[in-house]
Design an enzyme around this catalytic site. Structure first.
Site, mmCIF file in Angstrom:
data_model
loop_
_atom_site.group_PDB
_atom_site.id
_atom_site.type_symbol
_atom_site.label_atom_id
_atom_site.label_comp_id
_atom_site.label_asym_id
_atom_site.label_seq_id
_atom_site.Cartn_x
_atom_site.Cartn_y
_atom_site.Cartn_z
ATOM 1 N N LYS A 122 41.870 40.244 40.950
ATOM 2 C CA LYS A 122 42.185 40.374 39.520
ATOM 3 C C LYS A 122 41.271 39.434 38.759
ATOM 4 O O LYS A 122 40.765 38.446 39.318
ATOM 5 C CB LYS A 122 43.644 40.008 39.241
ATOM 6 C CG LYS A 122 44.230 40.680 38.010
ATOM 7 C CD LYS A 122 44.526 42.157 38.255
ATOM 8 C CE LYS A 122 45.135 42.813 37.024
ATOM 9 N NZ LYS A 122 45.472 44.228 37.266
ATOM 10 N N ASP A 162 42.299 46.727 32.454
ATOM 11 C CA ASP A 162 43.694 46.288 32.391
ATOM 12 C C ASP A 162 43.993 46.097 30.902
ATOM 13 O O ASP A 162 43.276 46.666 30.055
ATOM 14 C CB ASP A 162 43.895 44.997 33.198
ATOM 15 C CG ASP A 162 45.358 44.649 33.448
ATOM 16 O OD1 ASP A 162 45.944 45.229 34.372
ATOM 17 O OD2 ASP A 162 45.924 43.812 32.714
#
Length: 449
Positions: A122, A162
């Site tokens: 991430k 995201d």
């Protein structure tokens, strides 16, 4: 297990989101460690909770007035035991190391559940693209990629979008990578359709959470037809969750953003959903504008003095939290159950706080945790990677069919793991155990690395 968790908590005491995610997984896999002592001997828990690599860097950029700003960039490469790191980039002022570590940790197990060969990672920045011009966003993305390009690659680490990183941002990031590296590879997913993107990718997380809810309902011989549904959020996940619910005959009554939420008792139809998409995707406006066109709906502004969120206090059958982490506390969970909700399928990552999760499990409702229910997004990202590698493009129907099959397999993996380890119907344990065992076995196979 307690000793392993205590060591992590003492080392990173201020990373509350990360510790919350770690604690949940560690609690679920205690029984796995008891049955498989080789995991303890190899210190799998300690190793799986420590990122393989954390990259932090500054991102200087210039606004349209010529003023210089500096943001912080991150990439957490958590675990690559079953494939290249895979996980999104988040651009939002709330981004911290703790949040990105929690997301990367969750991503490891989510990706394992998809059955696709992807590790977990991430990244992102505390940059806020809201209110910025296209030129300012482009300059930020170019500066961000100047550093990130050193650490990613189609066989190493493949970021996606995201919160705050959509098609515009992916385009600027990809263009910069291509120019620096002089190569056109599938190093990012979520690309535009005409240069390597996959059909269904924007829809995938929302569609996937609905497919997972449908699989849970099927265990009780029910479907989503005529079910009333509460949705939080108003971005891609919420929009396409609503689209798929409507397609399957359900009724959607809420949407929200950071300013408040709308409640439309008559139901948000396809026409109304199209208007929401225009507000959010084209105007980049607020959900409150919905009531300008549909005055029978009620808009409730966010009230930070309340100890609950009133969006979860409406009569319904199903809830699809699709906004952000920890948006459902214990009182919210109590309100959901009080109002008849017996299906919760998480479109966001870890949107329910631990005491809320415990209540859902105790009441034996159909509760699909994010690492299982919202795995559709990364699943289609994996399918995009496959199409890029083979230089082919699948049809919308083929990608959607593959997505449905993946969500069905994820549901089955959760059911089977929960039953095998003595907690039938507990999707939290099932998801954590199924993902953990796959990654842990790969780590054992590869030795001490």
């Amino acid at each position: 297990m307690s000793n392993s968790y205590d060591k992590i908590a003492s080392r990173d005491p201020n990373e509350k989101e990360f510790l919350q995610a770690v604690h949940e997984v560690f609690e679920s896999v205690k029984i796995v460690l008891d049955r498989n002592p080789e995991y303890r001997k190899a210190s799998i828990l300690e190793r799986i909770a420590e990122p393989e690599r954390i990259i932090t860097f500054r991102v200087p950029w210039m606004d349209d007035r010529g003023d210089i700003h500096v943001n912080r960039g991150f990439r957490i490469e958590m675990n690559s035991a079953i494939g290249p790191y895979k996980g999104g980039l988040r651009f939002h002022p709330s981004v911290t190391l703790s949040i990105l570590k929690f997301l990367a940790f969750e991503q490891v197990f989510k990706n394992a559940l998809t059955t696709l060969p992807m590790g977990g990672g991430k990244g992102g920045s505390d940059f806020d693209p809201k209110g910025k011009s296209d030129a300012e966003v482009m300059r930020f993305c170019q500066s961000f990629m100047l550093e990130l390009q050193r650490h990613i690659g189609h066989n190493t680490d493949v970021p996606a979008g995201d919160i705050g990183v959509g098609g515009r941002e992916i385009g600027y990031l990809f263009g910069t990578y291509k120019r620096i590296r002089n190569e056109f590879t599938g190093v990012l997913t979520g690309k535009s359709l005409n240069w390597g993107g996959s059909l269904i990718r924007p829809e995938a997380t929302g569609y996937g959470s609905v497919y997972f809810a449908s699989e849970m309902l099927a265990t009780r011989n029910e479907t989503l037809k005529e079910k009333t549904c509460i949705i939080s959020g108003s971005g891609n996940v919420a929009q396409f969750t609503a689209e798929k619910i409507l397609e399957l005959g359900g009724k959607v009554i809420t949407f929200s953003d950071s300013s408040g939420y709308i409640y439309d008792e008559a139901g948000i139809t396809r026409e109304k959903l199209k208007y929401i998409m225009m507000i959010k995707n084209i105007k980049r406006g607020r959900i409150s504008e919905y009531t300008d066109k549909y005055p029978d709906a009620v808009y409730t502004p966010l009230d930070s003095s309340l100890d609950y969120n009133p969006i979860w206090d409406h009569k319904a059958d199903c809830a699809f939290p699709s906004a952000t982490q920890n948006e459902i506390n214990l009182k919210d969970a109590e309100n959901l159950i009080k109002n008849g909700v017996y299906v919760v399928s998480e479109g966001a990552n870890m949107p329910t706080m631990p005491d809320g999760v415990d209540l859902f499990i105790d009441k034996k409702i159909l509760y699909g945790p994010g690492k299982a229910a919202n795995a559709g997004g990364v699943s289609v990202s994996g399918l995009e990677m496959s199409q890029n590698s083979m230089r082919i493009k699948w049809s919308r129907e083929e990608v959607d069919n593959r997505l449905q099959q993946i969500m069905r397999r994820i549901h089955r993996a959760c059911i089977d793991a929960a039953e095998e380890y003595g907690t039938p119907g507990n999707y939290v344990n099932g998801a954590n155990i199924a993902g953990f065992v796959k990654v842990a076995d790969a780590m054992l196979d590869q030795g001490l690395v």
